[in-house]
Design an enzyme around this catalytic site. Structure first.
Site, PDB file in Angstrom:
ATOM      1  N   ARG A 266       0.824  -1.226   0.000  1.00  0.00           N
ATOM      2  CA  ARG A 266       0.000   0.000   0.000  1.00  0.00           C
ATOM      3  C   ARG A 266       0.846   1.258   0.000  1.00  0.00           C
ATOM      4  NH1 ARG A 266      -2.537  -4.117   2.525  1.00  0.00           N
ATOM      5  NH2 ARG A 266      -1.109  -3.833   4.265  1.00  0.00           N
TER       6      ARG A 266
ATOM      7  N   GLU B  40       7.615 -10.412  14.752  1.00  0.00           N
ATOM      8  CA  GLU B  40       7.304 -11.003  16.058  1.00  0.00           C
ATOM      9  C   GLU B  40       7.631 -12.505  16.023  1.00  0.00           C
ATOM     10  OE1 GLU B  40       3.377 -10.144  17.319  1.00  0.00           O
ATOM     11  OE2 GLU B  40       3.683 -10.956  19.329  1.00  0.00           O
TER      12      GLU B  40
HETATM   13  P1  5GP Z   1       5.080  -3.002  11.259  1.00  0.00           P
HETATM   14  O1  5GP Z   1       6.356  -3.479  10.637  1.00  0.00           O
HETATM   15  O2  5GP Z   1       5.125  -1.550  11.626  1.00  0.00           O
HETATM   16  O3  5GP Z   1       4.610  -3.876  12.369  1.00  0.00           O
HETATM   17  O4  5GP Z   1       3.950  -3.171  10.157  1.00  0.00           O
HETATM   18  C1  5GP Z   1       3.771  -2.215   9.160  1.00  0.00           C
HETATM   19  C2  5GP Z   1       3.595  -2.878   7.835  1.00  0.00           C
HETATM   20  O5  5GP Z   1       2.566  -3.853   7.894  1.00  0.00           O
HETATM   21  C3  5GP Z   1       3.168  -1.846   6.801  1.00  0.00           C
HETATM   22  O6  5GP Z   1       3.833  -2.118   5.568  1.00  0.00           O
HETATM   23  C4  5GP Z   1       1.677  -2.019   6.666  1.00  0.00           C
HETATM   24  O7  5GP Z   1       1.261  -1.950   5.333  1.00  0.00           O
HETATM   25  C5  5GP Z   1       1.393  -3.391   7.264  1.00  0.00           C
HETATM   26  N1  5GP Z   1       0.340  -3.334   8.297  1.00  0.00           N
HETATM   27  C6  5GP Z   1       0.453  -3.686   9.594  1.00  0.00           C
HETATM   28  N2  5GP Z   1      -0.716  -3.539  10.236  1.00  0.00           N
HETATM   29  C7  5GP Z   1      -1.576  -3.056   9.319  1.00  0.00           C
HETATM   30  C8  5GP Z   1      -2.954  -2.656   9.383  1.00  0.00           C
HETATM   31  O8  5GP Z   1      -3.648  -2.729  10.407  1.00  0.00           O
HETATM   32  N3  5GP Z   1      -3.498  -2.183   8.235  1.00  0.00           N
HETATM   33  C9  5GP Z   1      -2.773  -2.076   7.084  1.00  0.00           C
HETATM   34  N4  5GP Z   1      -3.403  -1.564   6.001  1.00  0.00           N
HETATM   35  N5  5GP Z   1      -1.495  -2.447   6.998  1.00  0.00           N
HETATM   36  C10 5GP Z   1      -0.898  -2.929   8.110  1.00  0.00           C
END
Ligand code: 5GP
Length: 172
Positions: free
Chosen positions: A59, A96
């Site tokens: 996205r 995780e």
């Molecule tokens: P992080 O590495 O910060 O845990 O996860 C971020 C990445 O996972 C981003 O690339 C994002 O697109 C995706 N992501 C994690 N949680 C969500 C969510 O609730 N909604 C969306 N659209 N993407 C998420």
């Protein structure tokens, strides 16, 4: 600042039980709101000399490509492994459970070129931190990052290091 909260759908137990997924597709489908979202993402970066907007798969491509046009910058996709043809530059990072990797086309950003990271959601912050490391590996200058949604409960901002600004439009 524009409040896009009503256009973000919270979906319980997706993609796995216990996860509250923030679905940005209603925001993308609303022409006016999507345009205002890109304007708001661009606002702190106007006049800052951004040369490359680096969007994180998947996205981050949607928001990042539109933002690159707005800022008159190039667009660089940061991709999941195996999607880009060689030569690529790779960064591995911890999830995780397990690990993942991000790749960029080698030479996609020139040494010292001013780069901005973009993604839809900052959750635990691992992905954005890996993207920052990848930009560093490419030799570019990281100006900072912008995300549409920050989930403060997951404390992703703690993993954002180096002092460059990190902006989010919505915190939920
Ligand atoms: P992080 O590495 O910060 O845990 O996860 C971020 C990445 O996972 C981003 O690339 C994002 O697109 C995706 N992501 C994690 N949680 C969500 C969510 O609730 N909604 C969306 N659209 N993407 C998420």
């Amino acid at each position: 600042m524009q409040d896009f909260t009503a256009l973000i759908r919270a979906v319980a137990d997706f993609p796995t039980p216990g996860v509250m997924f923030r679905d940005v597709t209603p925001l993308l489908a609303d022409a006016g709101a999507f345009a205002r979202c890109i304007d708001a993402l661009a606002e702190p970066w106007q006049g800052r000399g951004v040369q490359a907007v680096c969007g994180i798969e998947a996205r981050g491509f949607i928001f990042g490509a539109a933002l690159a046009q707005k800022l008159h910058a190039g667009f660089v996709p940061l991709r999941k492994p195996g999607k880009l043809p060689p030569p690529v530059v790779t960064v591995d990072y911890q999830l995780e459970y397990g690990s993942d990797r991000l790749q960029a086309q080698a030479g996609a950003i020139g040494p010292g070129e001013r780069a901005l990271l973009v993604d839809d959601v900052l959750a635990t912050g691992g992905t954005l931190a890996a993207a920052a490391a990848l930009v560093g590996k490419l030799g570019a200058e990281l100006l900072g990052a912008s995300v549409v949604i920050e989930l403060p409960a997951l404390q992703g901002r703690v993993r954002w290091q180096g002092g460059a600004p990190l902006y989010s439009l919505l915190r939920c």
